[in-house]
Design a protein around this motif. Structure first.
Motif, PDB file in Angstrom:
ATOM      1  N   LYS A 134      29.227  90.992  41.325  1.00 14.60           N
ATOM      2  CA  LYS A 134      28.806  89.770  42.025  1.00 14.60           C
ATOM      3  C   LYS A 134      29.949  88.772  42.130  1.00 14.60           C
ATOM      4  O   LYS A 134      30.033  88.005  43.098  1.00 14.60           O
ATOM      5  CB  LYS A 134      27.622  89.139  41.306  1.00 14.60           C
ATOM      6  CG  LYS A 134      27.062  87.924  42.025  1.00 14.60           C
ATOM      7  CD  LYS A 134      25.902  87.293  41.272  1.00 14.60           C
ATOM      8  CE  LYS A 134      25.372  86.074  42.020  1.00 14.60           C
ATOM      9  NZ  LYS A 134      24.286  85.402  41.285  1.00 14.60           N
ATOM     10  N   GLY A 135      30.813  88.749  41.144  1.00 17.22           N
ATOM     11  CA  GLY A 135      31.913  87.801  41.167  1.00 17.22           C
ATOM     12  C   GLY A 135      32.825  87.999  39.972  1.00 17.22           C
ATOM     13  O   GLY A 135      32.518  88.756  39.046  1.00 17.22           O
ATOM     14  N   ILE A 136      33.976  87.325  40.008  1.00 21.96           N
ATOM     15  CA  ILE A 136      34.978  87.412  38.947  1.00 21.96           C
ATOM     16  C   ILE A 136      35.121  86.038  38.306  1.00 21.96           C
ATOM     17  O   ILE A 136      35.284  85.028  39.004  1.00 21.96           O
ATOM     18  CB  ILE A 136      36.339  87.885  39.500  1.00 21.96           C
ATOM     19  CG1 ILE A 136      36.185  89.236  40.208  1.00 21.96           C
ATOM     20  CG2 ILE A 136      37.379  87.992  38.378  1.00 21.96           C
ATOM     21  CD1 ILE A 136      37.431  89.677  40.962  1.00 21.96           C
ATOM     22  N   ILE A 163      31.904  82.138  35.040  1.00 19.47           N
ATOM     23  CA  ILE A 163      31.757  82.254  36.488  1.00 19.47           C
ATOM     24  C   ILE A 163      31.573  80.898  37.141  1.00 19.47           C
ATOM     25  O   ILE A 163      31.751  80.745  38.351  1.00 19.47           O
ATOM     26  CB  ILE A 163      30.580  83.185  36.834  1.00 19.47           C
ATOM     27  CG1 ILE A 163      30.660  83.629  38.299  1.00 19.47           C
ATOM     28  CG2 ILE A 163      29.244  82.544  36.502  1.00 19.47           C
ATOM     29  CD1 ILE A 163      31.875  84.430  38.656  1.00 19.47           C
ATOM     30  N   ASP A 164      31.244  79.879  36.364  1.00 15.42           N
ATOM     31  CA  ASP A 164      30.934  78.553  36.918  1.00 15.42           C
ATOM     32  C   ASP A 164      32.135  77.619  36.753  1.00 15.42           C
ATOM     33  O   ASP A 164      32.456  77.186  35.652  1.00 15.42           O
ATOM     34  CB  ASP A 164      29.697  77.973  36.209  1.00 15.42           C
ATOM     35  CG  ASP A 164      29.142  76.766  36.932  1.00 15.42           C
ATOM     36  OD1 ASP A 164      29.851  75.735  36.996  1.00 15.42           O
ATOM     37  OD2 ASP A 164      28.008  76.846  37.428  1.00 15.42           O
ATOM     38  N   ASP A 165      32.796  77.308  37.857  1.00 21.56           N
ATOM     39  CA  ASP A 165      34.003  76.472  37.794  1.00 21.56           C
ATOM     40  C   ASP A 165      33.697  75.038  37.369  1.00 21.56           C
ATOM     41  O   ASP A 165      34.466  74.431  36.610  1.00 21.56           O
ATOM     42  CB  ASP A 165      34.731  76.474  39.138  1.00 21.56           C
ATOM     43  CG  ASP A 165      35.386  77.810  39.451  1.00 21.56           C
ATOM     44  OD1 ASP A 165      35.798  78.496  38.494  1.00 21.56           O
ATOM     45  OD2 ASP A 165      35.486  78.166  40.634  1.00 21.56           O
ATOM     46  N   VAL A 166      32.582  74.486  37.847  1.00 17.10           N
ATOM     47  CA  VAL A 166      32.197  73.124  37.445  1.00 17.10           C
ATOM     48  C   VAL A 166      31.939  73.090  35.939  1.00 17.10           C
ATOM     49  O   VAL A 166      32.399  72.195  35.224  1.00 17.10           O
ATOM     50  CB  VAL A 166      30.939  72.659  38.214  1.00 17.10           C
ATOM     51  CG1 VAL A 166      30.423  71.334  37.657  1.00 17.10           C
ATOM     52  CG2 VAL A 166      31.255  72.516  39.704  1.00 17.10           C
ATOM     53  N   GLY A 167      31.216  74.079  35.446  1.00 17.76           N
ATOM     54  CA  GLY A 167      30.937  74.158  34.020  1.00 17.76           C
ATOM     55  C   GLY A 167      32.188  74.369  33.191  1.00 17.76           C
ATOM     56  O   GLY A 167      32.318  73.801  32.094  1.00 17.76           O
ATOM     57  N   ALA A 184      36.903  80.838  39.811  1.00 21.72           N
ATOM     58  CA  ALA A 184      36.076  82.038  39.959  1.00 21.72           C
ATOM     59  C   ALA A 184      36.088  82.493  41.415  1.00 21.72           C
ATOM     60  O   ALA A 184      36.284  81.693  42.344  1.00 21.72           O
ATOM     61  CB  ALA A 184      34.647  81.736  39.518  1.00 21.72           C
ATOM     62  N   VAL A 185      35.912  83.778  41.597  1.00 17.60           N
ATOM     63  CA  VAL A 185      35.828  84.365  42.940  1.00 17.60           C
ATOM     64  C   VAL A 185      34.473  85.041  43.075  1.00 17.60           C
ATOM     65  O   VAL A 185      34.114  85.886  42.251  1.00 17.60           O
ATOM     66  CB  VAL A 185      36.956  85.396  43.166  1.00 17.60           C
ATOM     67  CG1 VAL A 185      36.712  86.193  44.434  1.00 17.60           C
ATOM     68  CG2 VAL A 185      38.306  84.701  43.221  1.00 17.60           C
ATOM     69  N   MET A 186      33.726  84.674  44.093  1.00 18.27           N
ATOM     70  CA  MET A 186      32.434  85.288  44.344  1.00 18.27           C
ATOM     71  C   MET A 186      32.572  86.351  45.422  1.00 18.27           C
ATOM     72  O   MET A 186      33.235  86.132  46.445  1.00 18.27           O
ATOM     73  CB  MET A 186      31.411  84.241  44.777  1.00 18.27           C
ATOM     74  CG  MET A 186      31.187  83.136  43.746  1.00 18.27           C
ATOM     75  SD  MET A 186      30.767  83.758  42.097  1.00 18.27           S
ATOM     76  CE  MET A 186      29.192  84.535  42.436  1.00 18.27           C
TER      77      MET A 186
END
Length: 525
Positions: free
Chosen positions: A299-301, A399-403, A436-438
């Motif tokens: 799903k993402g990196i 996976i969460d850049d804001v977090g 992160a990359v989705m």
């Protein structure tokens, strides 16, 4: 029906995990080890929002997990249709496995696998890979960064190309599958289309790329190959040197590749000429083995931040300075490291972010945040001396850049508070940041359908949903996402072990990867 991974343990049903965060928990135990079972029980309890369904795959396990299952799982590409499909099976599995072993012998070391950017082994690997590409009907070339390309141009296809790739370099003392599997699986799938006389039916050009450097071992700079094609590699990177003082530019010139600032810029692909990028890669973690599936969709990196934390105190004699009067950076660093562990295990208890940090962010952090202290050093590092300085690294991924940014802010604040309380000087230096990359949702859906179709052909039965995972490790897809939409397939590896000679993928799982790419390519006709 899940496809069981052979082991010496008795067969059992695996819970199906539809949405899993992938991390690299390396171990050498079989998957029914009590401590591992307990660990995953805890993981499952933490991932309550994720959909769980059960797949009761009960089959006899093979005692030989180092090769294909003795109770052979056929690739099932229409065996009743005769010799042609037997040949396809031989290409997607048997020939691909033989090529993985052959490429695994191309090494700069006699006792282990080591193939770094522009090393002698890397140069020997180039004609080998080009030969395989040409055998599949592809036109080949090597670009100014040492990337190997193989491309087929359909007669009436779109001008936008599908890129499929992975890396040809390795870490030191590597396994045979990391990177190489993605290159060879793609070539094998295209070779099947060539034998069928169907390469010309593709509706767009397909280009396989063996990237020259992803691991970053030689120059401590990852994604040299893919970053150049994506147009995100600064010209200054050419001047970075290895331990021998040889620059990236020198290493290329030593191998008759005359890279300049101008032709580095020319390497960048025009985004309008690319339809998308697909990468097949070993999982490098234990999740697919646990749920009993050969393949999973990524799903993402995860985004990643690396910190260098320096703690300075008062150096002194171990026997003469009273405990109450010490300014000991070692005990201070220990408290900081334990804080890091607590924050990353229970981020919700420590997070004090603003309105940007919503429930989804908190939940994402709870499911995906991992933190590691991988290096620690002390000065002067003597048993009878209270250290004057301690330095350690922090690797933080989610996976969460804001977090991730919120956690870093709160973590730094708490670290400085601990140092102040102990009368220590702290500095926190950010060494690396990658968002992160989705994966593209539509491309991922196509890959998921291709994987499901491949597994159905392998087993002859309708499959459960293919697992969807997050990747905690970086891949070339991270760089290529700056150029185009990306999608990834993970392939099960034994014990989740990678970056090790113990890295292993079942022959039938190699075949499954090739068959999934073939199914995906056939959807592009």
């Amino acid at each position: 029906m899940a496809v069981p991974y052979p082991s010496s343990s008795s067969s059992r049903s695996h819970p199906f995990l539809s949405h899993v965060y992938h991390t690299s928990f390396h171990h050498h135990h079989h998957h029914n080890h009590p401590s591992l079972v307990l660990f995953w029980c805890l993981v499952f309890s933490l991932l309550s929002p994720l959909a769980l369904s059960s797949s009761s795959s009960s089959s006899s396990s093979s005692s030989d997990s180092s090769s294909s299952s003795s109770s052979h799982i056929s690739l099932g590409i229409g065996e009743t249709e005769g010799t042609k499909h037997d040949l396809h099976q031989a290409i997607l599995r048997d020939e691909a496995v033989a090529r993985l072993h052959e490429l695994g012998q191309v090494s700069d070391a006699a006792t282990h696998l080591e193939r770094t950017f522009m090393s002698p082994a890397s140069i020997r690997a180039i004609p080998l890979i080009r030969g395989w590409m040409e055998d599949a009907g592809l036109s080949t070339w090597v670009d100014y960064m040492g990337n190997v390309h193989g491309r087929v141009e359909p007669k009436n296809g779109s001008s936008q190309a599908l890129l499929i790739g992975s890396h040809m370099d390795t870490v030191i003392d590597a396994g045979k599958y990391d990177g190489s599997l993605g290159i060879i699986s793609a070539i094998s799938a295209l070779k099947v289309l060539k034998i069928d006389g169907r390469l010309g039916e593709l509706k767009r050009p397909v280009e396989v790329i063996a990237f020259s450097d992803e691991e970053g071992v030689r120059f401590q700079s990852t994604f040299l190959g893919s970053a150049a094609l994506a147009g995100i590699m600064p010209v200054s990177r050419l001047e970075v040197t290895d331990k021998s003082g040889i620059s990236v530019q020198d290493a290329l010139k030593e191998n008759s590749i005359d890279i300049t600032d101008e032709n580095l810029m020319q390497l960048k692909y025009d985004p309008a000429s690319v339809w998308g990028y697909v990468e097949v890669h070993i999982e490098q973690g234990p999740v697919l083995e646990w749920v009993g599936y050969p393949l999973g969709v990524v799903k993402g990196i995860a985004g990643q931040t690396r910190l260098k934390v320096t703690v300075k105190g008062s150096q002194g004699h171990a026997g003469t300075v009273p405990m109450s009067m010490r300014q000991d950076p070692m005990t201070g660093a220990a408290e900081l490291i334990v804080l890091l562990e607590s924050v990353c295990k229970n981020p919700k208890d420590y997070l004090s972010c603003n309105v940007q940090c919503n429930e989804d962010t908190v939940e994402s952090l709870a499911n995906s945040l991992v933190c590691t202290v991988g290096e620690i050093s002390t000065w002067p590092s003597a048993s009878n001396v209270i250290p004057g300085q301690v330095t350690f690294t922090v690797d933080l991924r989610t996976i969460d850049d804001v977090g991730r940014k919120a956690i870093l802010h709160d973590l730094s604040t708490r670290m400085y508070q601990i140092c102040d309380k102990r009368s220590l000087l702290c500095s926190i230096e950010r060494k690396h940041d990658a968002d992160a990359v989705m994966s593209d949702p539509q491309l991922s859906l196509q890959l998921k359908s291709a994987a499901q179709s491949a597994l159905k052909k392998m087993t002859g039965e309708v499959q459960d949903e293919v697992p969807v995972l997050m990747s905690g490790a970086g891949h070339d897809a991270m760089a290529m996402a700056h150029l185009t939409k990306v999608g990834m397939l993970f392939v099960r590896c034994r014990g989740g072990i990678s970056h090790s000679p113990a890295e292993h993928v079942l022959d039938d799982d190699v075949g499954a990867a090739g068959l999934a790419i073939l199914e995906f390519l056939e959807s592009q006709m």
